[in-house]
Design a protein around this motif. Structure first.
Motif, PDB file in Angstrom:
ATOM      1  N   TYR A  95      29.489   9.722  66.204  1.00 43.07           N
ATOM      2  CA  TYR A  95      29.569   9.064  64.897  1.00 43.07           C
ATOM      3  C   TYR A  95      30.544   7.903  65.027  1.00 43.07           C
ATOM      4  N   SER A  96      30.114   6.711  64.586  1.00 45.14           N
ATOM      5  CA  SER A  96      30.952   5.519  64.721  1.00 45.14           C
ATOM      6  C   SER A  96      30.745   4.617  63.510  1.00 45.14           C
ATOM      7  N   PHE A  97      31.696   3.707  63.297  1.00 46.88           N
ATOM      8  CA  PHE A  97      31.529   2.714  62.234  1.00 46.88           C
ATOM      9  C   PHE A  97      32.279   1.441  62.605  1.00 46.88           C
ATOM     10  N   LEU A  98      31.995   0.362  61.875  1.00 46.57           N
ATOM     11  CA  LEU A  98      32.676  -0.910  62.104  1.00 46.57           C
ATOM     12  C   LEU A  98      34.090  -0.840  61.535  1.00 46.57           C
ATOM     13  N   SER A  99      35.037  -1.375  62.286  1.00 48.66           N
ATOM     14  CA  SER A  99      36.424  -1.353  61.827  1.00 48.66           C
ATOM     15  C   SER A  99      36.676  -2.383  60.731  1.00 48.66           C
ATOM     16  N   ARG A 211      34.468  -1.436  54.987  1.00 48.09           N
ATOM     17  CA  ARG A 211      35.820  -1.273  54.460  1.00 48.09           C
ATOM     18  C   ARG A 211      35.970   0.172  53.998  1.00 48.09           C
ATOM     19  N   PRO A 212      37.180   0.626  53.745  1.00 46.44           N
ATOM     20  CA  PRO A 212      37.343   1.991  53.219  1.00 46.44           C
ATOM     21  C   PRO A 212      36.484   2.201  51.971  1.00 46.44           C
ATOM     22  N   GLY A 213      35.625   3.182  52.018  1.00 42.58           N
ATOM     23  CA  GLY A 213      34.704   3.449  50.914  1.00 42.58           C
ATOM     24  C   GLY A 213      33.376   2.745  51.048  1.00 42.58           C
ATOM     25  N   TYR A 214      33.268   1.791  51.992  1.00 38.23           N
ATOM     26  CA  TYR A 214      32.026   1.034  52.193  1.00 38.23           C
ATOM     27  C   TYR A 214      31.767   0.871  53.688  1.00 38.23           C
TER      28      TYR A 214
END
Length: 223
Positions: A95-99, A211-214
């Motif tokens: 599991y990964s996401f953009l910083s 972003r945090p929450g998005y």
């Protein structure tokens, strides 16, 4: 005086004799009680051994019946019955996401989801944004993309050079963030590379929001 002493001495001798008789009788009774208890324990152990021998014989008979039944079934089907092996390795998953937000306008661009929260087997490579299948099997992937205000983002899930799925996050007519999510289940071969890219011909605009929450994210796992 001498007569009195003789009488006293005789009384003492009689008393000692009676005491010895009583003591001897008590010891005999104790021996008899102990012997009776030993005999009772031996009988109980003998009974228990007989019951255990009977149970062991019954279990051997049951096992023999099961083996005979399996042999008959194998003979009838002409196939061996195999017990599935228990996997000794964890299945790959990540599991990964953009910083942070990323410009979406570049076409044919692999999106490097650089923050890795789960990476069982270390088969996802955040520098390139690519998952490399460690073995053949069935895998599931999902990705979620957030588009910026008045923007639109076209993305594709790729296996090597093959498009497996596409989603569009379209905020082009709204002053708000929009998201799009894609889910794909696919058979992979060992060494296949899976990644998310922007569309090679349809132009995206604005930014991919993370972003945090998005969070815009990418994940996958073997089923």
């Amino acid at each position: 005086m001498q007569l009195s002493m003789c009488v006293c001495l005789f009384s003492v001798i009689v008393t000692i004799g009676q005491t010895n008789v009583i003591t001897g009788q008590g010891e005999d009774r104790a021996r008899l009680d102990l012997k009776a208890r030993v005999i009772a324990l031996e009988n109980a152990l003998s009974t228990l051994k007989t019951e255990l021998d009977a149970k062991v014989a019954s279990l051997k008979c049951d096992c023999s019946s099961v083996g005979s039944g399996l042999g008959t079934l194998t003979h009838q089907t002409g196939k061996r019955l195999l017990v599935p092996a228990t996997p000794n390795k964890e299945k790959p998953a990540f599991y990964s996401f953009l910083s942070s937000d990323e410009l979406a306008s570049t076409k044919h661009h692999t999106i490097p989801f650089d923050v890795v929260k789960t990476n069982v087997g270390n088969n996802y490579h955040p520098n390139s944004g690519t998952f490399i299948a460690p073995s053949a099997g069935t895998y599931a992937f999902d990705w979620m993309i957030q588009s910026t205000w008045r923007g639109v983002v076209y993305t594709q899930l790729m296996r090597n050079s093959e498009v497996l799925g596409e989603v569009v996050a379209d905020s082009s007519h709204e002053y708000e963030f929009h998201s799009a999510t894609g889910v794909v289940v696919v058979q992979l071969s060992e060494g296949d590379e899976v990644f998310i890219r922007t569309h090679p011909t349809d132009a995206s605009t604005g930014h991919i929001i993370s972003r945090p929450g998005y969070r815009s994210s990418f994940s996958g796992w073997r089923i």
